[in-house]
Design a protein around this motif. Sequence first.
Motif, PDB file in Angstrom:
ATOM      1  N   LEU A  87       0.811  -1.225   0.000  1.00  0.00           N
ATOM      2  CA  LEU A  87       0.000   0.000   0.000  1.00  0.00           C
ATOM      3  C   LEU A  87       0.839   1.267   0.000  1.00  0.00           C
ATOM      4  O   LEU A  87       0.273   2.371  -0.089  1.00  0.00           O
ATOM      5  CB  LEU A  87      -0.905   0.033   1.238  1.00  0.00           C
ATOM      6  N   VAL A  88       2.156   1.153   0.112  1.00  0.00           N
ATOM      7  CA  VAL A  88       2.952   2.332   0.408  1.00  0.00           C
ATOM      8  C   VAL A  88       2.839   3.409  -0.671  1.00  0.00           C
ATOM      9  O   VAL A  88       2.863   4.604  -0.356  1.00  0.00           O
ATOM     10  CB  VAL A  88       4.430   1.943   0.661  1.00  0.00           C
ATOM     11  N   ARG A  89       2.686   3.029  -1.915  1.00  0.00           N
ATOM     12  CA  ARG A  89       2.617   4.049  -2.968  1.00  0.00           C
ATOM     13  C   ARG A  89       1.351   4.885  -2.838  1.00  0.00           C
ATOM     14  O   ARG A  89       1.406   6.119  -2.870  1.00  0.00           O
ATOM     15  CB  ARG A  89       2.699   3.397  -4.351  1.00  0.00           C
ATOM     16  N   THR A  90       0.203   4.227  -2.700  1.00  0.00           N
ATOM     17  CA  THR A  90      -1.039   4.993  -2.514  1.00  0.00           C
ATOM     18  C   THR A  90      -1.044   5.680  -1.149  1.00  0.00           C
ATOM     19  O   THR A  90      -1.638   6.751  -0.995  1.00  0.00           O
ATOM     20  CB  THR A  90      -2.276   4.083  -2.636  1.00  0.00           C
ATOM     21  N   ALA A  91      -0.359   5.077  -0.170  1.00  0.00           N
ATOM     22  CA  ALA A  91      -0.266   5.710   1.143  1.00  0.00           C
ATOM     23  C   ALA A  91       0.447   7.050   1.054  1.00  0.00           C
ATOM     24  O   ALA A  91       0.006   8.041   1.654  1.00  0.00           O
ATOM     25  CB  ALA A  91       0.464   4.788   2.117  1.00  0.00           C
ATOM     26  N   VAL A  92       1.540   7.119   0.316  1.00  0.00           N
ATOM     27  CA  VAL A  92       2.282   8.383   0.183  1.00  0.00           C
ATOM     28  C   VAL A  92       1.428   9.437  -0.522  1.00  0.00           C
ATOM     29  O   VAL A  92       1.459  10.613  -0.153  1.00  0.00           O
ATOM     30  CB  VAL A  92       3.615   8.133  -0.545  1.00  0.00           C
ATOM     31  N   GLU A  93       0.663   9.037  -1.524  1.00  0.00           N
ATOM     32  CA  GLU A  93      -0.228   9.998  -2.173  1.00  0.00           C
ATOM     33  C   GLU A  93      -1.233  10.569  -1.163  1.00  0.00           C
ATOM     34  O   GLU A  93      -1.496  11.776  -1.138  1.00  0.00           O
ATOM     35  CB  GLU A  93      -0.975   9.338  -3.333  1.00  0.00           C
ATOM     36  N   GLU A  94      -1.765   9.698  -0.307  1.00  0.00           N
ATOM     37  CA  GLU A  94      -2.735  10.160   0.691  1.00  0.00           C
ATOM     38  C   GLU A  94      -2.069  11.014   1.765  1.00  0.00           C
ATOM     39  O   GLU A  94      -2.638  12.020   2.220  1.00  0.00           O
ATOM     40  CB  GLU A  94      -3.436   8.951   1.323  1.00  0.00           C
ATOM     41  N   LEU A  95      -0.863  10.657   2.166  1.00  0.00           N
ATOM     42  CA  LEU A  95      -0.152  11.461   3.161  1.00  0.00           C
ATOM     43  C   LEU A  95       0.176  12.843   2.604  1.00  0.00           C
ATOM     44  O   LEU A  95       0.107  13.848   3.327  1.00  0.00           O
ATOM     45  CB  LEU A  95       1.126  10.742   3.598  1.00  0.00           C
ATOM     46  N   ALA A  96       0.521  12.917   1.319  1.00  0.00           N
ATOM     47  CA  ALA A  96       0.781  14.212   0.684  1.00  0.00           C
ATOM     48  C   ALA A  96      -0.480  15.055   0.623  1.00  0.00           C
ATOM     49  O   ALA A  96      -0.441  16.284   0.763  1.00  0.00           O
ATOM     50  CB  ALA A  96       1.350  13.998  -0.719  1.00  0.00           C
ATOM     51  N   ARG A  97      -1.623  14.417   0.409  1.00  0.00           N
ATOM     52  CA  ARG A  97      -2.895  15.142   0.398  1.00  0.00           C
ATOM     53  C   ARG A  97      -3.280  15.592   1.794  1.00  0.00           C
ATOM     54  O   ARG A  97      -3.705  16.744   1.997  1.00  0.00           O
ATOM     55  CB  ARG A  97      -4.009  14.235  -0.151  1.00  0.00           C
ATOM     56  N   TYR A  98      -3.130  14.712   2.758  1.00  0.00           N
ATOM     57  CA  TYR A  98      -3.678  14.937   4.087  1.00  0.00           C
ATOM     58  C   TYR A  98      -2.992  16.098   4.808  1.00  0.00           C
ATOM     59  O   TYR A  98      -3.650  16.895   5.484  1.00  0.00           O
ATOM     60  CB  TYR A  98      -3.549  13.650   4.905  1.00  0.00           C
ATOM     61  N   ASP A  99      -1.680  16.202   4.704  1.00  0.00           N
ATOM     62  CA  ASP A  99      -0.947  17.276   5.389  1.00  0.00           C
ATOM     63  C   ASP A  99       0.167  17.754   4.466  1.00  0.00           C
ATOM     64  O   ASP A  99       1.289  17.269   4.518  1.00  0.00           O
ATOM     65  CB  ASP A  99      -0.392  16.782   6.720  1.00  0.00           C
TER      66      ASP A  99
END
Length: 415
Positions: free
Chosen positions: A287-299
Amino acid sequence: MNLTETTGEARDRAGLARSDDLAAALLTPEARRDPYPFYARMRRESPVHRSNQGIWYLTRYADIEAALSDLRLSSDRDRMTRAYSALGGDLKAFSRLTDRLGRVMSNTDPPDHARLRKLANRAFTARRVEALRDRIQRIVDRLIDEAVAAGPTMDLIEAVASPLPMSVVCELFGIPPEDLPQVKTWFHRFGRLSEDIDKSEAAIEQYEEYLARLVRRRRADPGDDLISALVATQAQDDRLTDSELLSTCFVLITAGDETTTHLVGNGMLALLRHPDQLARLRADPALVRTAVEELARYDTPTQAIVRVAAEDIAIGGRTLQQGELAYLFLAATNRDPERFEDPDRLDLTRPGNRHLSFGNGPHFCLGGPLAKLQAEVAVGTLVRRLPHLRLADGAVLDWRPNPLQRRLTALPLTY
């Protein structure tokens, strides 16, 4: 660190920090800790807002997505200087730094921007970035080994997130390991350009001289590095002048430094504050690739970028006059409920995650793929290797007082 980030604090003093009560709210301790409720109120009450000084604040996804691709909103350094001058601010620091850095991709408009971007794109390819994955993994493992050996606690920013991009960029550009301490000193100064303008100018001059020597070496003895690729590109297309070549090297080398650091720092803090999502990533490392996209969006590390109207332009039912400044709050778009379902929720499997953390349109961040690759490796490795990672007892989090950037001063962790 693009040119907007490089001179952001100097420009804040000329505009955003003194504009009106809305800007003042951005500078409060509450907004520094969590600016997202403020953005939500702006989107509801005044999504295209004009301050008393004539600065525009845009916070809605649809408006900013369109604005980022609209060439009537300019990044040109001369227009930007005139716009800030009209506010009556002290622009000595801003003007001197932009003059020293020269005309680069991030402070030009077409046709110069398109020409510089095309030439850089030919050297800074997706293949070249992906080829760094194994080397990034070795760097991350070494940094974590050193942190673990040093004791039961660490400051993640100092131990991993900050040295990572500098080490990677030295690999990418073929900077010799023995030069790393001096490059580190320059990078430290570039992160604080507005604190002492004389020292900053001196650091930029020294760095440019160093890059010029590297360019001369690569012309005589090319290697498999990005400076060699840029030199080869210049040889194929002589429209890239020596001055532009040096400025391009400067921007590309510094572009991902602070952004990468705080993508890793902000991202790890978000995971630690959401143990269900951290457990989800630990159970499924893929999941790490989609996780980084979400972390970049979130904060979002780069909360806002600045443009100036090159001509009158209508946005969201309002008209920006020629010469007026616009602050495009990327972080606000990333929490817009019109674009993202339940936007204040961290969801590492979020579908259709078209966030604007790295911009959009002609000025889309060239270093974005490299920043995300480094974050993938760093976050994935920290989660895998340190299963008991948590905030240190009594940890006090503090954020740098720049409303255009979202940057922790430190992230104390124990494992």
